[in-house]
Design a protein around this motif. Structure first.
Motif, PDB file in Angstrom:
ATOM      1  N   ASP A 275     -49.375 -97.748  46.113  1.00  0.00           N
ATOM      2  CA  ASP A 275     -49.875 -98.346  44.996  1.00  0.00           C
ATOM      3  C   ASP A 275     -50.237 -99.792  45.241  1.00  0.00           C
ATOM      4  OD1 ASP A 275     -47.465 -99.699  45.269  1.00  0.00           O
ATOM      5  OD2 ASP A 275     -46.499 -98.914  43.361  1.00  0.00           O
ATOM      6  N   ASP A 276     -50.535-100.080  46.547  1.00  0.00           N
ATOM      7  CA  ASP A 276     -51.037-101.428  47.045  1.00  0.00           C
ATOM      8  C   ASP A 276     -52.490-101.397  47.680  1.00  0.00           C
ATOM      9  OD1 ASP A 276     -51.171-103.929  47.773  1.00  0.00           O
ATOM     10  OD2 ASP A 276     -49.715-103.940  49.291  1.00  0.00           O
ATOM     11  N   ASN A 300     -51.818 -96.196  41.059  1.00  0.00           N
ATOM     12  CA  ASN A 300     -51.436 -97.146  40.185  1.00  0.00           C
ATOM     13  C   ASN A 300     -49.784 -96.909  40.051  1.00  0.00           C
ATOM     14  OD1 ASN A 300     -50.991 -95.499  38.075  1.00  0.00           O
ATOM     15  ND2 ASN A 300     -52.844 -96.081  36.841  1.00  0.00           N
ATOM     16  N   LYS A 301     -49.184 -97.884  39.453  1.00  0.00           N
ATOM     17  CA  LYS A 301     -47.818 -97.716  39.053  1.00  0.00           C
ATOM     18  C   LYS A 301     -47.356 -96.553  38.355  1.00  0.00           C
ATOM     19  CE  LYS A 301     -46.984-101.750  41.099  1.00  0.00           C
ATOM     20  NZ  LYS A 301     -46.250-102.091  42.543  1.00  0.00           N
ATOM     21  N   ASP A 302     -48.313 -96.051  37.715  1.00  0.00           N
ATOM     22  CA  ASP A 302     -48.072 -94.840  36.792  1.00  0.00           C
ATOM     23  C   ASP A 302     -48.205 -93.404  37.660  1.00  0.00           C
ATOM     24  OD1 ASP A 302     -47.131 -96.143  34.621  1.00  0.00           O
ATOM     25  OD2 ASP A 302     -49.415 -96.637  33.971  1.00  0.00           O
ATOM     26  N   LYS A 303     -48.524 -93.671  38.851  1.00  0.00           N
ATOM     27  CA  LYS A 303     -48.888 -92.271  39.706  1.00  0.00           C
ATOM     28  C   LYS A 303     -50.412 -91.830  39.491  1.00  0.00           C
ATOM     29  CE  LYS A 303     -45.226 -91.897  42.408  1.00  0.00           C
ATOM     30  NZ  LYS A 303     -45.448 -91.947  43.879  1.00  0.00           N
TER      31      LYS A 303
END
Length: 320
Positions: A275-276, A300-303
């Protein structure tokens, strides 16, 4: 004729001249370095003939290692380009004899403009040396040329002196790899230190299927995507799996294989994702090699899928 022996003799002759010069440094290098470091202008290198060619290389080395520099031909300087030299600039003039006519002609004008002059020549009593504020001795006892006439050992020493000057300035400025890379964004080091995966990510027309997709339809998507894989998402568009050509081959070996099964039944579930987007491309290549995978899935952070990076994208970008 033994050409190998000739090559050896040339190399040894020039090496001996470099060694001799290193053991008899008499010029004020510390004040030369301080002069350049404190200058608000550029370091302009000038010279004619072989000295000019070496000077152009020295200017290029200086410019790529943090010292604003360019080469100016003295003849061009006498015909208008003298205006390229600003009041805060410094001139490094190179002439092995110290008497090159084209170069000597511009010296009075440099003095008139109060431009500090660093000279490289073989003779401290030469015209160039007498005009200079600082004199760097580049004399050699023997040219590698069999006639002892063509500039060979002397041009090698001059170039080495330019390299030494550049290195001293790098040390003084604490010039680092990151600084070097910023001057060489297209070079291998620049690519390694500056290209991020966000610069290379594929974000459009990605091979994505839902978890309910039949395998036969997923294979079509895989073929159209030309990445050898399809990404599997759940009802909320979160990445839950990946079907690779390897997964498909392994499934084909099983007696229970069915082309009408759900794609998630034979896929690799919960694949490794990242996610980076600021991850360096060189680090991404290391990850791909370490885990023996072809795709780097970025979410993203939410996959939820952001993009895909294929190993071929890294290779084509020159990441090594």
């Amino acid at each position: 004729m033994n050409y190998i022996e000739i090559v050896k003799d040339v190399l040894l002759t020039e090496a001996k001249e470099l060694e001799r010069a290193s053991s008899s440094i008499s010029f004020d290098i510390e004040n030369i370095i301080n002069l350049i470091i404190k200058s608000k202008g550029k370091l302009i290198v000038t010279g004619v003939g072989k000295s000019g060619l070496v000077g152009a290389k020295i200017a290029a080395t200086l410019a790529s290692t943090g010292t604003s520099s360019f080469f100016l031909h003295p003849t061009e300087a006498m015909h208008g380009d003298l205006g390229m030299i600003g009041k805060d600039d410094i001139v490094l003039a190179i002439s092995y004899s110290g008497e090159s006519e084209e170069l000597i002609q511009i010296l009075p004008h440099l003095k008139r403009l109060n431009i500090p002059l660093i000279a490289m020549a073989k003779d401290g009593n030469s015209t160039l040396a007498k005009y200079s504020d600082y004199f760097m001795n580049i004399s050699v006892q023997k040219e590698a040329c069999p006639l002892d006439t063509a500039p060979t050992s002397s041009t090698t020493l001059t170039m080495a002196m330019g390299d030494a000057l550049a290195v001293c300035l790098m040390k003084k400025r604490d010039f680092k790899k990151e600084d070097f890379a910023s001057f060489h964004p297209g070079g291998s080091l620049g690519k390694k230190l500056f290209i991020k995966i966000s610069d290379l990510l594929r974000k459009d027309n990605l091979p994505i299927v839902s978890r309910e997709t039949k395998l036969k339809d997923a294979i079509i998507t895989m073929s159209e995507g030309r990445l050898g894989s399809v990404i599997i998402e759940d009802e909320e568009n979160r990445v839950i799996g990946i079907l690779s050509d390897g997964d498909l081959r392994r499934a084909l070996m099983k007696d229970s294989f069915s082309i009408d099964c759900k794609v998630e039944d034979i896929a690799t579930l919960n694949p490794r994702t990242f996610d980076d987007e600021n991850l360096l491309a060189s680090d991404a290549l290391q990850i791909i090699e370490n885990y023996k995978i072809q795709l780097l899935i970025v979410t993203n952070k939410d996959k939820k899928l952001v993009g895909i990076l294929h190993i071929h994208d890294l290779i084509e970008a020159g990441i090594k």
